[in-house]
Design a protein around this motif. Sequence first.
Motif, mmCIF file in Angstrom:
data_model
loop_
_atom_site.group_PDB
_atom_site.id
_atom_site.type_symbol
_atom_site.label_atom_id
_atom_site.label_comp_id
_atom_site.label_asym_id
_atom_site.label_seq_id
_atom_site.Cartn_x
_atom_site.Cartn_y
_atom_site.Cartn_z
ATOM 1 N N ALA A 65 0.831 -1.194 0.000
ATOM 2 C CA ALA A 65 0.000 0.000 0.000
ATOM 3 C C ALA A 65 0.872 1.253 0.000
ATOM 4 O O ALA A 65 1.862 1.335 0.726
ATOM 5 N N GLY A 66 0.523 2.204 -0.817
ATOM 6 C CA GLY A 66 1.235 3.465 -0.873
ATOM 7 C C GLY A 66 2.396 3.499 -1.835
ATOM 8 O O GLY A 66 2.956 4.578 -2.085
ATOM 9 N N GLU A 67 2.795 2.341 -2.383
ATOM 10 C CA GLU A 67 3.908 2.316 -3.327
ATOM 11 C C GLU A 67 3.419 2.668 -4.732
ATOM 12 O O GLU A 67 2.262 2.430 -5.090
ATOM 13 N N ASN A 68 4.324 3.223 -5.518
ATOM 14 C CA ASN A 68 4.000 3.544 -6.905
ATOM 15 C C ASN A 68 3.867 2.280 -7.732
ATOM 16 O O ASN A 68 4.422 1.221 -7.395
ATOM 17 N N LEU A 69 3.148 2.431 -8.825
ATOM 18 C CA LEU A 69 2.989 1.319 -9.768
ATOM 19 C C LEU A 69 4.202 1.254 -10.691
ATOM 20 O O LEU A 69 4.693 2.278 -11.163
ATOM 21 N N HIS A 70 4.666 0.040 -10.932
ATOM 22 C CA HIS A 70 5.773 -0.189 -11.860
ATOM 23 C C HIS A 70 5.467 -1.439 -12.678
ATOM 24 O O HIS A 70 4.719 -2.319 -12.230
ATOM 25 N N PRO A 71 6.041 -1.550 -13.891
ATOM 26 C CA PRO A 71 5.830 -2.764 -14.680
ATOM 27 C C PRO A 71 6.213 -4.006 -13.870
ATOM 28 O O PRO A 71 7.256 -4.042 -13.218
ATOM 29 N N LEU A 72 5.369 -4.996 -13.916
ATOM 30 C CA LEU A 72 5.573 -6.227 -13.155
ATOM 31 C C LEU A 72 6.943 -6.834 -13.441
ATOM 32 O O LEU A 72 7.632 -7.312 -12.533
ATOM 33 N N ARG A 73 7.366 -6.783 -14.690
ATOM 34 C CA ARG A 73 8.617 -7.421 -15.090
ATOM 35 C C ARG A 73 9.841 -6.758 -14.463
ATOM 36 O O ARG A 73 10.919 -7.340 -14.433
ATOM 37 N N LYS A 74 9.660 -5.541 -13.932
ATOM 38 C CA LYS A 74 10.811 -4.819 -13.388
ATOM 39 C C LYS A 74 10.923 -4.893 -11.873
ATOM 40 O O LYS A 74 12.014 -4.668 -11.325
ATOM 41 N N VAL A 75 9.824 -5.178 -11.180
ATOM 42 C CA VAL A 75 9.863 -5.036 -9.716
ATOM 43 C C VAL A 75 9.488 -6.295 -8.951
ATOM 44 O O VAL A 75 9.775 -6.387 -7.755
ATOM 45 N N ALA A 76 8.855 -7.282 -9.572
ATOM 46 C CA ALA A 76 8.343 -8.424 -8.818
ATOM 47 C C ALA A 76 9.477 -9.365 -8.417
ATOM 48 O O ALA A 76 10.361 -9.689 -9.218
ATOM 49 N N SER A 77 9.447 -9.824 -7.166
ATOM 50 C CA SER A 77 10.411 -10.822 -6.681
ATOM 51 C C SER A 77 9.920 -12.216 -7.050
ATOM 52 O O SER A 77 8.785 -12.405 -7.513
ATOM 53 N N GLY A 78 10.774 -13.221 -6.796
ATOM 54 C CA GLY A 78 10.399 -14.594 -7.111
ATOM 55 C C GLY A 78 9.165 -15.043 -6.360
ATOM 56 O O GLY A 78 8.258 -15.676 -6.929
ATOM 57 N N GLY A 79 9.106 -14.738 -5.055
ATOM 58 C CA GLY A 79 7.945 -15.133 -4.264
ATOM 59 C C GLY A 79 6.685 -14.428 -4.717
ATOM 60 O O GLY A 79 5.598 -15.015 -4.737
ATOM 61 N N GLU A 80 6.800 -13.154 -5.091
ATOM 62 C CA GLU A 80 5.630 -12.411 -5.572
ATOM 63 C C GLU A 80 5.151 -12.981 -6.904
ATOM 64 O O GLU A 80 3.937 -13.093 -7.142
ATOM 65 N N LEU A 81 6.080 -13.334 -7.770
ATOM 66 C CA LEU A 81 5.688 -13.926 -9.053
ATOM 67 C C LEU A 81 4.918 -15.219 -8.847
ATOM 68 O O LEU A 81 3.917 -15.482 -9.531
ATOM 69 N N SER A 82 5.379 -16.068 -7.911
ATOM 70 C CA SER A 82 4.699 -17.327 -7.637
ATOM 71 C C SER A 82 3.269 -17.066 -7.188
ATOM 72 O O SER A 82 2.325 -17.733 -7.630
ATOM 73 N N ARG A 83 3.079 -16.082 -6.301
ATOM 74 C CA ARG A 83 1.748 -15.817 -5.770
ATOM 75 C C ARG A 83 0.849 -15.149 -6.819
ATOM 76 O O ARG A 83 -0.350 -15.453 -6.895
ATOM 77 N N ILE A 84 1.415 -14.269 -7.622
ATOM 78 C CA ILE A 84 0.608 -13.645 -8.669
ATOM 79 C C ILE A 84 0.145 -14.703 -9.676
ATOM 80 O O ILE A 84 -1.005 -14.703 -10.120
ATOM 81 N N THR A 85 1.050 -15.619 -10.028
ATOM 82 C CA THR A 85 0.684 -16.688 -10.956
ATOM 83 C C THR A 85 -0.408 -17.558 -10.372
ATOM 84 O O THR A 85 -1.375 -17.918 -11.059
ATOM 85 N N LEU A 86 -0.281 -17.925 -9.097
ATOM 86 C CA LEU A 86 -1.305 -18.743 -8.450
ATOM 87 C C LEU A 86 -2.628 -17.987 -8.399
ATOM 88 O O LEU A 86 -3.694 -18.574 -8.607
ATOM 89 N N ALA A 87 -2.571 -16.692 -8.134
ATOM 90 C CA ALA A 87 -3.801 -15.892 -8.107
ATOM 91 C C ALA A 87 -4.492 -15.922 -9.475
ATOM 92 O O ALA A 87 -5.717 -16.105 -9.571
ATOM 93 N N LEU A 88 -3.715 -15.754 -10.540
ATOM 94 C CA LEU A 88 -4.291 -15.796 -11.884
ATOM 95 C C LEU A 88 -4.882 -17.161 -12.188
ATOM 96 O O LEU A 88 -5.991 -17.265 -12.738
ATOM 97 N N LYS A 89 -4.148 -18.226 -11.833
ATOM 98 C CA LYS A 89 -4.652 -19.575 -12.065
ATOM 99 C C LYS A 89 -5.969 -19.781 -11.339
ATOM 100 O O LYS A 89 -6.916 -20.349 -11.879
ATOM 101 N N THR A 90 -6.040 -19.331 -10.091
ATOM 102 C CA THR A 90 -7.245 -19.511 -9.299
ATOM 103 C C THR A 90 -8.435 -18.819 -9.959
ATOM 104 O O THR A 90 -9.535 -19.376 -10.032
ATOM 105 N N ILE A 91 -8.215 -17.611 -10.454
ATOM 106 C CA ILE A 91 -9.290 -16.875 -11.115
ATOM 107 C C ILE A 91 -9.708 -17.553 -12.410
ATOM 108 O O ILE A 91 -10.901 -17.710 -12.696
ATOM 109 N N PHE A 92 -8.724 -18.016 -13.173
ATOM 110 C CA PHE A 92 -9.041 -18.532 -14.503
ATOM 111 C C PHE A 92 -9.675 -19.914 -14.466
ATOM 112 O O PHE A 92 -10.348 -20.307 -15.419
#
Length: 585
Positions: A440-467
């Motif tokens: 919260a409160g952080e600026n938006l940046h392209p995902l490919r530039k700022v996401a860590s490995g753990g964040e990528l895993s969770r974002i992918t799982l979130a997308l899979k869950t939705i889809f």
Amino acid sequence: MLQELRIENFGIIEELRIRPGRGLNVITGETGAGKTLLLTAIEAVLGGKAGGGLVRNGAARACVHALFDLSRLPDLRHDLQARGFPPRDGALELRREISADGRSRVAINGQNTSLSVLRNFSSRLVEIHGQHEHQRILDPETHLESLDLFAAVADLRDQVAERFQRYSLLRNRLRSNALEAGERQQRIEFLKFAIGEIDELDPRAGQFDELQNERALIQNSGKLFRDLCQAYEDLRERDASAIDLLVRVESALSAHLAILPELQERVAVAAEARYNLEAIADFLRAMRERLQFSPERLEDIEERLAHYQRLQKKYGGSTSALLETRDRYLRELAAIEISAEDLALMKAELGVVESELLELCEELSLRRRSVAPALEEQLAQELGLLGMPGARIVISIRREVASAGESPGEGESQSALGRGRFVVCEKGLDRVEFLLSANAGENLHPLRKVASGGELSRITLALKTIFFAHRPTPSVVFDEVDAGVGGEIAHAIGQRLRMLAEGGQALVVTHLHQIASVASHHYRLWKSENAGRTQSQMLRLEGEERIREMARMLGSDGASQTVLAHARELLQQPHLRQARAGRSA
């Protein structure tokens, strides 16, 4: 749902069987035990790549057999029936054999078929999330695919692609006809000359070799003719020819059959030899009559061979290359040599197709923009459940304006269209990219530039869950979806995986006790050595065996009573795990 998987002679797996149940199934084991190999076998039986290198040393072939329950897939049952693969008792049986030389045999419900047919059906059975798939989300192209999947615009995307291909074809044909008049005429004259030159030869597949053989036969016809005559004379025309001698032998022996019946067999052998020699003599006589070649025929052959060689050197190194060149030149000539009336019709059609394409692209863009906020909201909710409270993903949808004077070349996959000269491609007008604010409160940046490995895993799982709600499949497979996470975040991922598997089936390869503890079914893989050979083995864990495996995952050798008690608590008190997950979310 996957009911049973049997694997034979697949890498270090000599023989293995797993019967996963409903809900969350976890597979654990030390590194190198064969967990990834197990998932490779699943991919293979679904039609994935599988070479001879996967066959166990010393075995002729590897085999993977899978049995699926189709009770939740009535449409797939109907399609299988229509394609001649009727389900057996509501089940689907897949079998893939891989030989050591890399060849495969595929069967559906006991009937042999092709890999393409297998993939068509298997894609509706299992969703596989590979070990490195979370890295794919760094590519903005996957962001567009995710948005389109959420928007359910597959049919509209197909229409855009079809119209774009037609537009590109017309544009390229018109561009060809926009060449300088002199240059176009020169090209037309060259194409006509080349086509006429090849047509004059009238090449035929295999004829060049036939002519070479006939030339060799003619060039050696003198000696060949003499040898044929000599052989025929020895067999039939001499006073004591071979055939006449055999006739005498038959006659002499036949005269004594009454007193020596054993001669009958020898008489028959002599008769058979005579029949064979007579057949040879007839062949030699026919060949001798055919070998009346004239010098004129040899001259014709030499001239035609020289013609072949000259054109092959000019237009290609073989007869097939000549024929391909002629066909290609004919197509090019048809594209260039167009009447003024046809040119006007083509321009008119291009205008209509361009208008239709832009209209479809605008509709596709509107659909994307209309669902983007809903996808952003669902992603925020899922990420909150996965230990990223306050995280948000904003979907950037923009259009690329063509640079001044842009003129893409033939065959390019994009073009500038419309009043704004926006770049359009087979996927429409939009360029889509996910922007991430991890806290919260952080600026938006392209995902490919700022996401860590753990964040990528969770974002992918979130997308899979939705889809999965938009493209449900009975089973889903995750290979190390927990990469880069631990602690309470791992508990949160475990709870989300358990929820995802409710009413269906999930198979998860994991190294984390937090995820293994929430599973409905737990399997362990390990390596052993038998007669000097390494092999993988699997066991479904229950009771104390599962507690000991949990203790091993907690970092103990299983002897520590404290660790065992902790493992037992993890398995026996799911409400505590849910409470922890709620606090982390």
